[in-house]
Design a protein around this motif. Structure first.
Motif, PDB file in Angstrom:
ATOM      1  N   CYS A 126     -10.444  -1.143   5.654  1.00 30.62           N
ATOM      2  CA  CYS A 126     -10.619  -0.788   7.069  1.00 30.62           C
ATOM      3  C   CYS A 126      -9.266  -0.684   7.780  1.00 30.62           C
ATOM      4  N   GLU A 127      -8.330  -1.583   7.422  1.00 36.38           N
ATOM      5  CA  GLU A 127      -6.969  -1.463   7.966  1.00 36.38           C
ATOM      6  C   GLU A 127      -6.383  -0.095   7.603  1.00 36.38           C
ATOM      7  N   TRP A 128      -6.586   0.310   6.329  1.00 34.47           N
ATOM      8  CA  TRP A 128      -6.066   1.602   5.890  1.00 34.47           C
ATOM      9  C   TRP A 128      -6.757   2.743   6.639  1.00 34.47           C
ATOM     10  N   ALA A 129      -8.064   2.620   6.884  1.00 30.81           N
ATOM     11  CA  ALA A 129      -8.778   3.644   7.642  1.00 30.81           C
ATOM     12  C   ALA A 129      -8.207   3.772   9.053  1.00 30.81           C
ATOM     13  N   LEU A 130      -7.875   2.620   9.677  1.00 27.26           N
ATOM     14  CA  LEU A 130      -7.289   2.660  11.013  1.00 27.26           C
ATOM     15  C   LEU A 130      -5.926   3.349  11.001  1.00 27.26           C
ATOM     16  N   SER A 131      -5.166   3.165   9.906  1.00 24.74           N
ATOM     17  CA  SER A 131      -3.858   3.830   9.837  1.00 24.74           C
ATOM     18  C   SER A 131      -4.040   5.350   9.824  1.00 24.74           C
ATOM     19  N   ASN A 132      -5.109   5.836   9.212  1.00 26.82           N
ATOM     20  CA  ASN A 132      -5.367   7.269   9.204  1.00 26.82           C
ATOM     21  C   ASN A 132      -5.705   7.776  10.607  1.00 26.82           C
ATOM     22  N   TRP A 170      -3.148   4.825  -2.536  1.00 30.83           N
ATOM     23  CA  TRP A 170      -3.475   5.502  -1.286  1.00 30.83           C
ATOM     24  C   TRP A 170      -2.682   4.941  -0.103  1.00 30.83           C
ATOM     25  N   ALA A 171      -2.435   3.645  -0.102  1.00 28.88           N
ATOM     26  CA  ALA A 171      -1.633   3.077   0.989  1.00 28.88           C
ATOM     27  C   ALA A 171      -0.209   3.622   0.946  1.00 28.88           C
ATOM     28  N   ASN A 172       0.364   3.758  -0.244  1.00 28.27           N
ATOM     29  CA  ASN A 172       1.706   4.334  -0.359  1.00 28.27           C
ATOM     30  C   ASN A 172       1.712   5.797   0.080  1.00 28.27           C
ATOM     31  N   TYR A 173       0.661   6.515  -0.278  1.00 28.92           N
ATOM     32  CA  TYR A 173       0.574   7.912   0.136  1.00 28.92           C
ATOM     33  C   TYR A 173       0.545   8.012   1.662  1.00 28.92           C
ATOM     34  N   THR A 174      -0.254   7.166   2.306  1.00 24.62           N
ATOM     35  CA  THR A 174      -0.338   7.214   3.770  1.00 24.62           C
ATOM     36  C   THR A 174       0.994   6.838   4.407  1.00 24.62           C
ATOM     37  N   LEU A 175       1.683   5.849   3.828  1.00 24.04           N
ATOM     38  CA  LEU A 175       3.007   5.479   4.351  1.00 24.04           C
ATOM     39  C   LEU A 175       3.999   6.619   4.167  1.00 24.04           C
ATOM     40  N   ALA A 176       3.893   7.357   3.046  1.00 24.91           N
ATOM     41  CA  ALA A 176       4.778   8.505   2.849  1.00 24.91           C
ATOM     42  C   ALA A 176       4.518   9.560   3.915  1.00 24.91           C
ATOM     43  N   LEU A 177       3.240   9.784   4.262  1.00 28.72           N
ATOM     44  CA  LEU A 177       2.918  10.738   5.320  1.00 28.72           C
ATOM     45  C   LEU A 177       3.498  10.264   6.660  1.00 28.72           C
ATOM     46  N   ALA A 178       3.453   8.969   6.876  1.00 26.45           N
ATOM     47  CA  ALA A 178       4.032   8.445   8.113  1.00 26.45           C
ATOM     48  C   ALA A 178       5.536   8.717   8.161  1.00 26.45           C
ATOM     49  N   ASP A 179       6.214   8.520   7.019  1.00 26.81           N
ATOM     50  CA  ASP A 179       7.652   8.799   6.964  1.00 26.81           C
ATOM     51  C   ASP A 179       7.927  10.278   7.220  1.00 26.81           C
ATOM     52  N   ARG A 229       1.788   3.166  10.666  1.00 33.61           N
ATOM     53  CA  ARG A 229       2.565   2.487   9.631  1.00 33.61           C
ATOM     54  C   ARG A 229       2.221   0.994   9.595  1.00 33.61           C
ATOM     55  N   GLY A 230       2.030   0.386  10.731  1.00 33.68           N
ATOM     56  CA  GLY A 230       1.701  -1.042  10.766  1.00 33.68           C
ATOM     57  C   GLY A 230       0.392  -1.334  10.048  1.00 33.68           C
ATOM     58  N   HIS A 231      -0.630  -0.537  10.297  1.00 32.85           N
ATOM     59  CA  HIS A 231      -1.912  -0.738   9.614  1.00 32.85           C
ATOM     60  C   HIS A 231      -1.797  -0.479   8.107  1.00 32.85           C
ATOM     61  N   SER A 232      -1.005   0.528   7.728  1.00 27.87           N
ATOM     62  CA  SER A 232      -0.841   0.827   6.304  1.00 27.87           C
ATOM     63  C   SER A 232      -0.117  -0.299   5.585  1.00 27.87           C
ATOM     64  N   ASP A 284     -15.711 -10.159   2.447  1.00 28.22           N
ATOM     65  CA  ASP A 284     -15.012  -9.219   1.556  1.00 28.22           C
ATOM     66  C   ASP A 284     -13.698  -8.802   2.208  1.00 28.22           C
ATOM     67  N   GLU A 285     -12.616  -9.540   1.910  1.00 28.47           N
ATOM     68  CA  GLU A 285     -11.333  -9.262   2.538  1.00 28.47           C
ATOM     69  C   GLU A 285     -10.686  -7.986   2.001  1.00 28.47           C
ATOM     70  N   VAL A 286     -10.965  -7.637   0.735  1.00 33.72           N
ATOM     71  CA  VAL A 286     -10.408  -6.388   0.201  1.00 33.72           C
ATOM     72  C   VAL A 286     -11.001  -5.193   0.952  1.00 33.72           C
ATOM     73  N   ALA A 287     -12.304  -5.240   1.202  1.00 36.43           N
ATOM     74  CA  ALA A 287     -12.928  -4.170   1.978  1.00 36.43           C
ATOM     75  C   ALA A 287     -12.375  -4.153   3.396  1.00 36.43           C
ATOM     76  N   ALA A 288     -12.076  -5.331   3.915  1.00 36.33           N
ATOM     77  CA  ALA A 288     -11.448  -5.393   5.236  1.00 36.33           C
ATOM     78  C   ALA A 288     -10.086  -4.713   5.204  1.00 36.33           C
ATOM     79  N   GLY A 289      -9.369  -4.869   4.094  1.00 35.96           N
ATOM     80  CA  GLY A 289      -8.091  -4.170   3.935  1.00 35.96           C
ATOM     81  C   GLY A 289      -8.274  -2.663   3.961  1.00 35.96           C
TER      82      GLY A 289
END
Length: 883
Positions: free
Chosen positions: A717-723, A756-765, A735-738, A710-715
């Motif tokens: 996990c990448e987003w979870a690591l960015s948090n 949610w990925a865009n939201y996390t990237l906005a928080l990074a900015d 930002r790299g993980h997001s 399940d590569e989408v679920a793996a994605g």
């Protein structure tokens, strides 16, 4: 514009009687007729020394320096109009009124009460008639034109004027001097019953009805018993007294059972003697043929076979109009139906201040009637919520509210509210001078139910099982097999008889619902038939299936559609959960809660969801269903996470992880490990061991997702690591993980996670801006990403989601130096947090150094904060997205 006369001025108003009917009758010839009318009037005005102040449509407003000149002009105009060879279907009859007073000039016209009085005098006249006030009579005492006299018509009440006005008719040689009674309440023949109580509210409905009556001759007011159709029709008839020169008549039909008695009953109300043995319909037709009359036919529902009588009368009498009150439309040619809505009720979730409660019609009626039976009654801070809820629970039905208010003699509003579970029993013993059916709410509903055939009654009882509303598919599934014929026929019959309401649901699909008071009666009928319990069981099973179907779709591309479907069936889902709880169906309750939790989270029902999941987990034998229990634990953990209670969320996740390992459920285990990682991510990763715990959980989840492909679920996990990295302050790694996660979500068009990925990237900015102190380019990029996320969440109406995103917008505005905008957005977020129970903003604020309470407490922007709190959710989203 010519100079207007000053000093004592005589005002003349005129217009064409029945101009709307003339327009319809003459069609294309009307402009020429109107032009000729204007020429005649203007010639007479000029001869009398008048100045035209205004002309609109077929009306004139003219000012004269002398009363004699005004009277001469009026008489000359009437003579010329009478002599004009008008077409047979376009005879112009003009009504005129004169009044004198001290001129008060506004910007470009006269103002003041004397102008209004002159207009009201003209409105009281009949076509071809000239009326003058007592003031004009006094001015004419020594200067009456030759061949004219004045006839005293007595004192009359004019519309909107408090005191009666003495009116005089101009009698002139060569003009008719016999006219119908004046178009005032004093002058129109009527049999309208005297009202002993005030009429409250309904101004919007009355305005609509009176406007409709100008263009239709058969207006049918429909609605269930107790809606107030009769009172509305009576008020409408009263306000029409000045329009119908030959009378307004109220005809009570509730005692009549035989359709052949309708015409005789109408004839009796009009005072037509039964002479010569002629049928009543013929006598009525002859009497009404040339008369301008309004008939208010009350309670027609049991006489639908007599509808042709009304049609025949309207065909025979072209100036007749009818207002009919009924629970089922007549279905005759030319009929316009007006479903009478309940009275306006407050929103219990947003109650106004106590003093503002009576702005709602239902509350005003309750207070007025309660005061009548208990003079000392008043709405207080203590009883205001109970009064408001009583009105809501009674569906805003005037009869129900009046019956409830009568109980104030012995019950406080709070005590009454506690007894409203059995409202039909409570709401009895109404005024004894009312018809029996209006003395109790049960009697009002039973009156309609008694007129149903067996198929209608069977469906009526079956529909009681639905709470809120139901779609056609659900009704067919639960009730269709009980009927021998087509379901649509009895369904349409119940709608037609106002026992069922039809609305448009999601995707334009029809939805059907009952008022709560009617549903209680229907439940009694289902109980008497012995079908209620089996219906409830089938109902619960059906909506359990609906939730399972939605669960597989709610995170997909049609998220908004499925969320909306669950929203419109939410009351039915609640009823199903209640039935499962009452009957010990633990597995079904656990599975339904697991299927609903994302809906509860996204649509802002976190507190309700928490209670319902806890109740399901606490049911006896819940542990006997380990798979369903594990799914419910996941729901409980997710809900508490969104509430910001990470400790409780983590406890539930740990229980779930243990259960998944026992079940050897690898996918479930991976999801639980992914979920528990966030309980460490948002509680301060500076705490020793938290970052390691979050990372370990994500890595184990990632390995399991990759193992099952399940590569989408793996994605995710990448987003979870960015948090995790964002919370530790390592913005670059976050930002790299997001970005890696965003690429995966974009490739599979997973809009939810793109948001949610865009939201996390906005928080990074914004984190970059916070760390550097000034990063305008990052703020610009953050704004773009927040807009993308908000568009996605707003499209699905994911309230929890955009509660977080709007908080990001507030911080962005503050960083851009716009404290007013930041305060408005923070006020809106504060309201959303209270309503949805979302508690995750504290984490972001801690990482980014944002303290919105400082805006609330700042006198310079405190009003902006309060303005934001008053915004609706849609308004808050629009405000955030505005440039």
């Amino acid at each position: 514009m010519p100079e207007l006369p000053s000093g004592t001025v005589t005002f003349l108003f005129s217009d064409i009687e029945g101009s709307t009917l003339l327009l319809r009758a003459t069609g294309d010839r009307w402009p020429a007729i109107l032009t000729r009318h204007r020429a005649i009037v203007r010639e007479a005005v000029s001869a009398g020394g008048g100045t035209e102040v205004g002309t609109e449509g077929d009306s004139f407003f003219v000012a004269f320096p002398s009363a004699t000149g005004a009277l001469q002009a009026a008489v000359q105009a009437q003579r010329a109009l009478a002599a004009e060879p008008w077409p047979d279907d376009g005879v112009v009859r003009v009504r005129m009124g004169l009044h004198a007073g001290a001129a008060q000039l506004g910007t470009d016209s006269y103002v003041g009460l004397d102008v209004h009085r002159a207009a009201r005098i003209a409105a009281a006249a009949r076509g071809g008639q000239v009326l003058v006030s007592d003031t004009v009579r006094a001015l004419l005492a020594q200067a009456m034109p030759d061949g004219t006299t004045l006839r005293d018509l007595g004192a009359h009440h004019l519309k909107d004027l408090p005191a009666p006005e003495q009116l005089f008719q101009v009698v002139a040689e060569g003009l008719p001097d016999a006219f119908p009674p004046l178009a005032t309440r004093d002058g129109v023949i009527n049999n309208l019953p005297r009202r002993l109580t005030t009429f409250l509210g309904r101004e919007r409905e009355l305005g609509e009805l009176l406007e409709m009556l100008e263009s239709t001759r058969l207006l049918t007011l429909t609605g269930p018993g107790g809606t107030g159709k009769t009172r509305l029709a009576l008020e409408m008839a009263t306000r029409s007294l000045e329009t119908f020169a030959d009378g307004v008549f109220f005809v009570e039909l509730s005692p009549v059972r035989e359709p052949e008695m309708v015409a005789p009953t109408i004839a009796q109300a009009l005072g037509l003697p039964d002479r010569g043995g002629r049928p009543a319909i013929e006598r009525l037709a002859d009497h009404l043929r040339r008369r301008h009359v309004l008939l208010a036919l009350d309670n027609f529902e049991q006489l639908t076979d007599a509808a042709p009588v009304v049609a025949d009368l309207l065909a025979a009498a072209p100036r007749l109009s009818c207002v009919v009150t009924t629970r089922a439309a007549l279905h005759v040619y030319g009929e316009r139906e007006y479903p009478v809505p309940p009275l306006q009720v407050p929103d219990l979730a947003h109650l106004p201040a106590r003093d503002a409660l009576t702005q709602f019609e239902a509350v005003a009626l309750f207070v007025e009637r309660a005061t009548a039976v208990k003079p000392g009654f008043a709405v207080t801070n203590e009883n205001a919520p109970a009064v408001a809820e009583i009105c809501v629970r009674l569906d805003g039905l005037p009869l129900a509210i009046e019956l409830a208010a009568a109980r104030i003699r012995i019950l406080t509003p709070q005590a009454m509210l506690a007894r409203l579970e059995h409202r039909l029993a409570l709401l009895s013993s109404g005024a004894r001078d009312l018809p029996e059916r209006q003395q109790t709410l049960r009697g009002a509903i039973a009156w309609s139910h008694d007129m149903l055939d067996e198929a209608d009654r069977m469906l009526f009882a079956g529909l009681a099982v639905f709470v809120g509303s139901a779609g056609l598919d659900a009704i067919e599934r639960l009730c269709g097999d009980k009927l021998t014929g087509d379901l649509l026929d009895p369904l349409a019959s119940l709608v037609d008889k106002s026992l069922l309401r039809q609305d448009e649901g999601v995707g334009g699909e029809p939805r059907f619902s009952m008022l709560g008071t009617i549903r209680e009666f229907a439940l009694e009928q289902a109980t008497e038939r012995g079908t209620l319990e089996s219906l409830r069981e089938r109902h619960a099973g059906h909506f359990a299936e609906r939730v399972r179907a939605a669960e597989t779709e709610i995170m997909g591309s049609d998220k908004r559609l499925w969320l909306d479907r669950l929203e419109e069936d939410h009351d039915n889902v609640r009823a199903a959960l209640a039935w499962f709880g009452e009957n010990g169906r633990a597995e079904a309750a656990l599975r339904m809660c697991a299927g609903m939790w994302r809906f509860w989270q996204m649509r802002g029902y976190l507190e309700e969801g928490r209670e319902r999941v806890a109740a399901a987990l606490a049911m006896p034998h819940a542990a006997d269903h380990p798979e369903a229990r594990a799914d419910a634990l996941a729901a409980a953990a997710g809900i508490d996470y969104w509430r910001g209670d990470t400790d409780q969320s983590r406890a539930f996740y740990r229980e779930e992880i243990a259960a998944r390992r026992d079940l050897d459920d690898r996918r479930g285990l991976a999801e639980a490990l992914y979920g528990i990682s966030f309980t460490w991510s948002i509680t301060g990763l500076g705490v020793p061991g938290n970052a390691q715990s979050a990372g370990n959980a994500i890595e184990e989840a990632l390995a399991l997702f990759r193992e099952i492909g399940d590569e989408v679920a793996a994605g995710r996990c990448e987003w979870a690591l960015s948090n995790v990295w964002y919370a530790t302050g390592d913005i670059a790694t976050a930002r790299g993980h997001s970005i890696a996660a965003l690429e995966i979500f974009s490739a599979v068009n997973d809009r939810f996670m793109v948001g949610w990925a865009n939201y996390t990237l906005a928080l990074a900015d914004l984190g970059d801006d916070f760390q550097t102190g000034d990063a305008p380019e990052q703020r610009r990029t953050a704004g773009e990403r927040l807009r993308t996320a908000l568009d996605i969440f707003a499209e699905a109406q994911d309230t929890s989601g955009y509660t977080l995103v709007l908080d990001g917008f507030a911080l962005l505005a503050l960083r851009n130096g716009d404290r007013q905008r930041a305060a408005v957005l923070s006020g809106a977020v504060a309201r959303l947090e209270r309503e949805t129970g979302t508690g995750l903003n504290l984490w972001n604020r801690g990482v980014l150094g944002f303290v919105p309470d400082e805006l609330r407490d700042d006198p310079a922007v405190a009003d902006d904060w309060r303005r934001g709190e008053q915004l609706t959710t849609d308004e808050a989203v629009a405000f955030a997205l505005a440039p």
